[in-house]
Write a protein that holds these residues in place. Structure first.
Motif, PDB file in Angstrom:
ATOM      1  N   CYS A  53      10.791  70.689  33.394  1.00  0.00           N
ATOM      2  CA  CYS A  53       9.690  69.599  33.479  1.00  0.00           C
ATOM      3  C   CYS A  53       9.436  68.923  34.470  1.00  0.00           C
ATOM      4  CB  CYS A  53      10.052  68.403  32.199  1.00  0.00           C
ATOM      5  SG  CYS A  53       9.037  67.022  32.280  1.00  0.00           S
TER       6      CYS A  53
ATOM      7  N   CYS B 235       7.013  66.846  28.206  1.00  0.00           N
ATOM      8  CA  CYS B 235       7.569  67.872  27.367  1.00  0.00           C
ATOM      9  C   CYS B 235       8.281  67.580  26.028  1.00  0.00           C
ATOM     10  CB  CYS B 235       8.696  68.618  28.326  1.00  0.00           C
ATOM     11  SG  CYS B 235      10.159  67.434  28.416  1.00  0.00           S
TER      12      CYS B 235
ATOM     13  N   CYS C 108      10.000  61.844  26.692  1.00  0.00           N
ATOM     14  CA  CYS C 108       9.167  62.297  27.970  1.00  0.00           C
ATOM     15  C   CYS C 108       7.479  62.749  27.250  1.00  0.00           C
ATOM     16  CB  CYS C 108       9.933  63.519  28.800  1.00  0.00           C
ATOM     17  SG  CYS C 108       8.656  64.235  29.741  1.00  0.00           S
TER      18      CYS C 108
ATOM     19  N   CYS D 156      12.675  62.460  33.698  1.00  0.00           N
ATOM     20  CA  CYS D 156      12.975  63.501  32.649  1.00  0.00           C
ATOM     21  C   CYS D 156      14.150  64.366  32.962  1.00  0.00           C
ATOM     22  CB  CYS D 156      11.767  64.120  32.041  1.00  0.00           C
ATOM     23  SG  CYS D 156      11.863  65.561  30.916  1.00  0.00           S
TER      24      CYS D 156
ATOM     25  N   ASN E  45      14.790  67.222  31.646  1.00  0.00           N
ATOM     26  CA  ASN E  45      14.584  68.712  31.426  1.00  0.00           C
ATOM     27  C   ASN E  45      14.424  69.698  32.727  1.00  0.00           C
ATOM     28  OD1 ASN E  45      13.431  71.199  30.823  1.00  0.00           O
ATOM     29  ND2 ASN E  45      11.736  70.508  29.349  1.00  0.00           N
TER      30      ASN E  45
HETATM   31 ZN   LIG Z   1      10.020  66.135  30.541  1.00  0.00          ZN
END
Ligand SMILES: [Zn+2]
Lengths: 396, 141
Positions: B40, B23, B20, B35, B37
Motif C-alpha cells: 500500500c 487499502c 487505511c 499503513c 500493508n
Molecule cells: Zn493501506
C-alpha cells in the motif's frame, strides 16, 4: 544455493542455574569450541556475539564482551540481538562474513544468565513497546501464549493432555542422556499430570524453564577447512532468518492482536512454516531428506506444531506422528535428540547456537547414547520475538 | 497507556482501531503512523469501532502472578484470571483480552460467542485504570 561454511568446532557450558555471569558461560563455551576445532583464539578473524538483554551494557555488546574476556586480539567484532533467534542470526552473520571473504574463521558465542521465574520486558514505562504493553495491559506472560496455542490445538486437531505429556516423556528421556542438559531425569506422564497448572491447559512440566547456559561454534570457509582439517567437516548449508508476511494471522508473542486479514488474504504458509520453507529452499533439501530436527519446544504442545510447520507431517497430524514413535530416538525422524528446551531450559541467546552444536555432534556421530543412527541432514528451528524467524540446515 | 483503544459505556462500549483509506487494512491496536500493508502506498488512517461480538479463538489463564509491569498487590493472595483470544469475523482479526471477572476456563469453549465490555485493570488511590474485557454473550455481571 549460497555456498556452504564448515563447522570446525562446537562447545557448550552446561545449562543450569549456576548463579554466575553470562560472560563466564560464553567464554567457557568458546574455549570448548576452539579446542574442538583444534584452533587458537588468535587464529580467529572475527567474533560474533549473540546479545542478551540481561547483564546491562556487557549483555548488549556481547561480541566485544566475549572478545575482551578471551583476550583482545584485534578480531573483527559483531553483536546481534534477535530475542530467541539471536543465536541463529549470529550464525548467519558469521556465515555472511565467511562467504563474502571478510573472514576465514569466525567464532560465534551466545550465553545467558536467566532470572528466576517468568521472563519480563526490559525496565521503565514504555507504552510504545508491544512487549511492555502485553504485560502491563494483560499480564500476558510467555506461557499465556503457549496455553492459547495448546487449547487451540485441542479444539481444532483433537490433541489431548496425554499427547502433550508424551512430548515431555520423550524429551526428558533424551535429556537424561545429555551431559550438557540441566534436567537429567526421566519424567513420566503421571508426573506431568501431577504438576501444577501454569496456563491452562499447560502444566509446569509442559513448559520450559529459564536457565543459565552458553554455546559456541567455530565456523570457517570450506577452503580453510580443507587446509586445516583432516576429515570432511559438518557443513552449514542454509540459515533462514525470514520475517512473516503481512497479514500475520496467528497470534504471536508479544502481540495483543493479529494482523487483520480483511483487506489482504494471508500467505499460504503461516510464519513458522515459512521459516522452514526458506531453509529448505536455500539448502535444496526437503523434509523427506532429514535425519533429525532440533526445534524450540517452549511448550510440549508447541513441539507438535513444529512437526507440522517443518513438514514432517500434515497439518493437524503432529500428535499422530508422536504417537507412532516417529519423532523418538530410533524413529523415522527424531526430534530434539538433545532433550530440547524441556531438558535444557531457555538461555535465550545460546539456545539457537546450542541446537547447531547438537546437529554437529549428531552429524559427526559423536552423540554417544543419544546418537541418531546414520545422521546426514539436520534442521534446527526457532522463532524470536517481534517476527524473528530462524532455522539452520547442516549436512555431513 | 492505551489512549484511544476503546470508547463508550455499557452497551455502547467498543474497541477502537484504525483503517487505511487507501487499502482498507484495519489495525488494532490502532496504527496512526503509516499503513503496514507492504503493497500500500499509504493512506489516511481513520478511527473505526470494532465489532462488539466475536468468537473464542482460544483461552487460557494465569495461575501464577505475572511480573511487573503488570500491577498487582503482593500483599494479597494471587487470584488467577482468564485470558481469551477472540476472533472478530467481519474484521478478520484476533484480539486478546482478559475475561470479565468471575469467568473461568471452565465457562469457555473454542467457538463460543463473547462480547466486549468495559472493565477495570486496577485502581490505586488516584486512578482507576480502565480496560476491555471479554464476556460470554448473555452473561451479566
Ligand atoms: Zn493501506
Amino acid at each position: 544455493m549460497t555456498g556452504e561454511v564448515a563447522v570446525l568446532g562446537a562447545g557448550m557450558h552446561p545449562w543450569g542455574k549456576w548463579g554466575r555471569s553470562f560472560v563466564e558461560y560464553g567464554t567457557a563455551a568458546a574455549r570448548a569450541a576452539l579446542a574442538d576445532a583444534g584452533l587458537e583464539w588468535r587464529d580467529v578473524g572475527s567474533v560474533v556475539g549473540a546479545g542478551t538483554v540481561r547483564g546491562g551494557y556487557p549483555g548488549y555488546v556481547a561480541g566485544a564482551t566475549f572478545a575482551k574476556a578471551l583476550g583482545w586480539q584485534g578480531a573483527r567484532v559483531t553483536s546481534v540481538y534477535a530475542a530467541c533467534a539471536s543465536g541463529a542470526q549470529a550464525v548467519n552473520t558469521a556465515r555472511a562474513q565467511i562467504l563474502s571473504g571478510l573472514a576465514d574463521v569466525v567464532l560465534v558465542v551466545g550465553a545467558d544468565a536467566a532470572p528466576k521465574g517468568f521472563f519480563r520486558p526490559a525496565g521503565g514505562d514504555r507504552p510504545d513497546d508491544p512487549d511492555w504493553l502485553r504485560f502491563r495491559v494483560l499480564g500476558a506472560t510467555n506461557p499465556t501464549y503457549f496455553g492459547l496455542y495448546a487449547r487451540r490445538r485441542m479444539a481444532v486437531h483433537g490433541d489431548t493432555l496425554e499427547d502433550f505429556a508424551q512430548v515431555k516423556v520423550k524429551n526428558s528421556a533424551l535429556g537424561a542422556l545429555n551431559p550438557n542438559a540441566r534436567y537429567r531425569t526421566r519424567v513420566t506422564a503421571d508426573e506431568v499430570a501431577a504438576s501444577a497448572v501454569v496456563a491452562d491447559p499447560l502444566r509446569l512440566l509442559d513448559i520450559c524453564a529459564t536457565s543459565d547456559g552458553g554455546a559456541a561454534l567455530v565456523l570457517s570457509s570450506m577452503e580453510f577447512a580443507r587446509r586445516h582439517a583432516t576429515n570432511q567437516p559438518v557443513r552449514i548449508r542454509a540459515v533462514s532468518t525470514v520475517t512473516p508476511h503481512y497479514p500475520n494471522t496467528v497470534l504471536d508473542l508479544p502481540d495483543i492482536a493479529t494482523d487483520s486479514a480483511a483487506a489482504l488474504e494471508p500467505a499460504a504458509d503461516p510464519f513458522r512454516a515459512s521459516i522452514a520453507r526458506a531453509a529448505y529452499e536455500e539448502a535444496g533439501v526437503g523434509p523427506e531428506d532429514l535425519s533429525l530436527a532440533e526445534v524450540y519446544d517452549l511448550s510440549t504442545a508447541l513441539e507438535l506444531q513444529w512437526y507440522e510447520d517443518l513438514g514432517l507431517c500434515g497439518q493437524g497430524e503432529g500428535a499422530k506422528l508422536l504417537r507412532e514413535g516417529a519423532t523418538a530416538l530410533g524413529g523415522r525422524i527424531p526430534v530434539n535428540a538433545s532433550g530440547g528446551l524441556a531438558s535444557f531450559g531457555e538461555a535465550v541467546p545460546a539456545q539457537a547456537i546450542a541446537q547447531v552444536c547438537e546437529l554437529t555432534w549428531q552429524l559427526r556421530e559423536e552423540a554417544a547414547e543419544r546418537q541418531v543412527a546414520g545422521a546426514r541432514v539436520g534442521i534446527t528451528a526457532n522463532q524470536g520475538l517481534f517476527g524473528h524467524g530462524s532455522a539452520v540446515i547442516a549436512v555431513r | 497507556m492505551v489512549d484511544g483503544w476503546f470508547t463508550g459505556d455499557g452497551d455502547g462500549f467498543r474497541l477502537l482501531g484504525t483503517r487505511c483509506a487507501a487499502c482498507t487494512s484495519l489495525f488494532f491496536p490502532r496504527e496512526d503512523a503509516h499503513c503496514r500493508n507492504p503493497g500500500c502506498p499509504g493512506g489516511h488512517l481513520e478511527e473505526v469501532p470494532l465489532s462488539r461480538q466475536g468468537l473464542v479463538w482460544s483461552y487460557t489463564d494465569s495461575r501464577y502472578r505475572p511480573p511487573s509491569p503488570y500491577v498487582t498487590d503482593p500483599e494479597l493472595p494471587w487470584e488467577p484470571y482468564t485470558l481469551i483470544a477472540v476472533e472478530l469475523e467481519p474484521e478478520r482479526i484476533v484480539v486478546l483480552g482478559q475475561a470479565a471477572e468471575g469467568i473461568t476456563v471452565a465457562d469457555l469453549a473454542v467457538g463460543m460467542e463473547v462480547e466486549v465490555v468495559p472493565g477495570v485493570l486496577h485502581e490505586d488511590t488516584e486512578t482507576i485504570w480502565t480496560t476491555w474485557h471479554w464476556r460470554p454473550t448473555g452473561v451479566t455481571a
